[in-house]
Design a protein around this motif. Structure first.
Motif, PDB file in Angstrom:
ATOM      1  N   ILE A  58     -17.515  18.948  58.913  1.00 32.72           N
ATOM      2  CA  ILE A  58     -19.048  19.593  59.375  1.00 32.72           C
ATOM      3  C   ILE A  58     -19.863  18.905  58.573  1.00 32.72           C
ATOM      4  O   ILE A  58     -21.077  18.307  58.851  1.00 32.72           O
ATOM      5  N   SER A  59     -19.588  18.892  56.985  1.00 29.84           N
ATOM      6  CA  SER A  59     -20.333  18.324  56.118  1.00 29.84           C
ATOM      7  C   SER A  59     -20.409  16.893  56.232  1.00 29.84           C
ATOM      8  O   SER A  59     -21.452  16.084  56.047  1.00 29.84           O
ATOM      9  N   ILE A  60     -19.387  16.101  56.708  1.00 27.47           N
ATOM     10  CA  ILE A  60     -19.494  14.499  56.642  1.00 27.47           C
ATOM     11  C   ILE A  60     -20.533  14.162  57.973  1.00 27.47           C
ATOM     12  O   ILE A  60     -21.545  13.292  57.977  1.00 27.47           O
ATOM     13  N   PHE A  61     -20.531  15.118  59.158  1.00 27.27           N
ATOM     14  CA  PHE A  61     -21.386  14.460  60.440  1.00 27.27           C
ATOM     15  C   PHE A  61     -22.750  15.151  59.730  1.00 27.27           C
ATOM     16  O   PHE A  61     -23.962  14.430  60.232  1.00 27.27           O
ATOM     17  N   ALA A  62     -23.059  16.023  59.045  1.00 25.67           N
ATOM     18  CA  ALA A  62     -24.403  16.623  58.553  1.00 25.67           C
ATOM     19  C   ALA A  62     -24.996  15.467  57.446  1.00 25.67           C
ATOM     20  O   ALA A  62     -25.918  14.984  57.687  1.00 25.67           O
ATOM     21  N   LEU A  63     -24.215  14.772  56.839  1.00 26.57           N
ATOM     22  CA  LEU A  63     -24.420  13.863  56.198  1.00 26.57           C
ATOM     23  C   LEU A  63     -24.773  12.550  56.945  1.00 26.57           C
ATOM     24  O   LEU A  63     -25.953  11.914  56.669  1.00 26.57           O
ATOM     25  N   LYS A  64     -24.055  12.110  57.915  1.00 26.10           N
ATOM     26  CA  LYS A  64     -24.495  11.156  58.884  1.00 26.10           C
ATOM     27  C   LYS A  64     -25.512  11.483  59.622  1.00 26.10           C
ATOM     28  O   LYS A  64     -26.495  10.232  59.573  1.00 26.10           O
ATOM     29  N   ALA A  65     -26.038  12.599  59.586  1.00 28.03           N
ATOM     30  CA  ALA A  65     -27.275  12.963  60.332  1.00 28.03           C
ATOM     31  C   ALA A  65     -28.651  13.044  59.351  1.00 28.03           C
ATOM     32  O   ALA A  65     -29.820  13.435  59.441  1.00 28.03           O
ATOM     33  N   VAL A 110     -18.575   9.422  50.054  1.00 27.24           N
ATOM     34  CA  VAL A 110     -18.784   8.993  51.446  1.00 27.24           C
ATOM     35  C   VAL A 110     -20.028   8.881  51.662  1.00 27.24           C
ATOM     36  O   VAL A 110     -20.455   7.982  52.578  1.00 27.24           O
ATOM     37  N   SER A 111     -21.041   9.475  51.235  1.00 28.57           N
ATOM     38  CA  SER A 111     -22.264   9.480  51.490  1.00 28.57           C
ATOM     39  C   SER A 111     -22.645   8.151  51.013  1.00 28.57           C
ATOM     40  O   SER A 111     -23.849   7.717  51.541  1.00 28.57           O
ATOM     41  N   LEU A 112     -22.242   7.267  50.385  1.00 30.15           N
ATOM     42  CA  LEU A 112     -22.600   6.001  49.940  1.00 30.15           C
ATOM     43  C   LEU A 112     -22.642   5.087  50.997  1.00 30.15           C
ATOM     44  O   LEU A 112     -23.246   4.004  50.866  1.00 30.15           O
ATOM     45  N   PHE A 113     -21.723   5.312  52.146  1.00 28.16           N
ATOM     46  CA  PHE A 113     -21.459   4.619  53.366  1.00 28.16           C
ATOM     47  C   PHE A 113     -22.588   4.737  54.235  1.00 28.16           C
ATOM     48  O   PHE A 113     -22.875   4.156  55.296  1.00 28.16           O
ATOM     49  N   PHE A 114     -23.508   5.800  54.050  1.00 31.38           N
ATOM     50  CA  PHE A 114     -24.526   6.180  55.142  1.00 31.38           C
ATOM     51  C   PHE A 114     -25.897   5.729  54.570  1.00 31.38           C
ATOM     52  O   PHE A 114     -26.118   5.313  53.349  1.00 31.38           O
ATOM     53  N   GLU A 115     -27.062   6.129  55.283  1.00 29.40           N
ATOM     54  CA  GLU A 115     -28.294   5.606  55.122  1.00 29.40           C
ATOM     55  C   GLU A 115     -28.753   6.350  54.002  1.00 29.40           C
ATOM     56  O   GLU A 115     -29.609   5.778  53.019  1.00 29.40           O
ATOM     57  N   LYS A 116     -28.530   7.819  53.916  1.00 26.13           N
ATOM     58  CA  LYS A 116     -28.859   8.726  52.855  1.00 26.13           C
ATOM     59  C   LYS A 116     -27.927   8.845  51.944  1.00 26.13           C
ATOM     60  O   LYS A 116     -26.795   9.559  52.321  1.00 26.13           O
TER      61      LYS A 116
END
Length: 351
Positions: free
Chosen positions: A76-83, A293-299
């Motif tokens: 759930i948290s990974i998808f929330a990070l992606k969003a 993991v968040s380092l690979f996303f926009e935020k």
């Protein structure tokens, strides 16, 4: 009875999740369907890990239960990070710590204590876990928070990455210590194996159920994340409340049920391993992993919580340590933990 209810909920909930998403049903209705489906799937994950706990023993069983229970939270948290919902992710991590220590631990001690006047567990594990809890929450979470007032966003993120890497290394070392180098060294007379108990499922059936349930949870979790903003607007819930209370309870439903069942059966070593072991895994592995993991996303997400979140986690840690350091529990100690959870829940609802 619950097994049948969970089975029916999965048979109905998974197809409805797909149909509702394709037909764009109202967000609140979809939110309810997704949450119910995830809880039912988590119930099956709990049954599978309970079977594995009987086969593998209390420590590995508790670790498996915590790991697959936290898998839901992680997904759930990974998808929330992606969003880009970083505040929801940080709040859900806070909710997991509070939920595992105060809600899961409290319900386990309370319900088990209603059946048994005194329930004992390994005091050496309690002391070992106390040190790790203080490190994970009081040291590793407070330190980036305090320094964030003097650092810019880029430096705060750099500090968070370093803290995350160190925490993951220490968590792996802690597992090595408990399961390999010092396995069996710190045992008490209460670490008695229940050799007469038969697992509900075989090892391979349990593993297959875990894999299928995890895949289904991954799909439903992605859909659930997209309902947060509209549900918050419709029901007047803040992102912090959704993360701390709703996501945390839904995401950790498997271990909630398993820990309470284990306590009712007087298997307190497993119950405590699930409640406190899951908290340590969230703080020392899941949270740092999400930072990386968040380092690979926009935020990108720094390991910087809000002050109310941080204070709540620190208080929960010290209350839990003070009640579990003697290696035994009763229903009143469970009620004390539950009272603390309710106070914090009301506070975050009003925030």
């Amino acid at each position: 009875m619950f097994n049948r209810i969970f089975f029916i909920a999965i048979i109905i909930g998974v197809p409805l999740s797909v149909i509702g998403s394709l037909m764009h049903w109202p967000a609140v209705l979809l939110f309810v369907i997704y949450c119910a489906t995830i809880i039912a799937l988590a119930g099956y994950m709990g049954r599978a890990t309970e079977s594995l706990a009987i086969i593998a023993g209390p420590r590995i069983g508790g670790l498996l239960n915590a790991t697959f229970g936290n898998a839901v939270e992680l997904i759930i948290s990974i998808f929330a990070l992606k969003a880009g919902l970083i505040s929801v992710v940080l709040a859900s991590l806070t909710g997991s710590v509070l939920g595992n220590l105060l809600l899961v631990g409290g319900l386990s001690f309370f319900i088990g204590g209603l059946k048994y006047k005194q329930q004992k567990f390994n005091i050496y594990d309690a002391r070992h876990n106390a040190g790790l809890l203080i490190f994970a929450v009081v040291v590793a979470f407070v330190f980036p928070e305090v320094f964030s007032y003097k650092l810019n966003d880029a430096d705060s993120l750099t500090l968070s990455v370093w803290v995350s890497v160190i925490m993951i290394i220490l968590y792996v070392a802690a597992l090595l210590f408990k399961l390999v180098t010092h396995r069996g060294v710190y045992q008490s007379e209460h670490d008695v194996a229940h050799g007469d108990e038969t697992a509900e499922w075989s090892k391979w059936k349990a593993l297959i159920v875990l894999a299928l349930a995890t895949l289904a949870v991954a799909y439903v979790s992605e859909k659930l994340v997209h309902t947060f903003e509209e549900v918050g607007r419709t029901l007047g819930w803040s992102e912090v409340f959704i993360g701390i209370i709703i996501v945390a309870i839904v995401g950790n439903a498997a271990e909630h049920a398993s820990a309470i069942i284990m306590a009712y059966k007087n298997k307190m070593n497993v119950a405590v391993e699930i409640a406190i072991g899951s908290t340590l895994q969230i703080a020392m592995f899941v949270a740092p992993l999400l930072v990386l993991v968040s380092l690979f996303f926009e935020k990108s997400m720094a390991l910087v919580f809000t002050l109310p979140e941080l204070v709540a986690m620190v208080l929960a840690v010290f209350l839990t340590i003070s009640l579990t350091s003697d290696g035994d529990t009763n229903w009143f100690e469970g009620l004390t933990l539950l009272a603390a959870y309710l106070i914090m829940g009301v506070g975050f609802y009003l925030l």
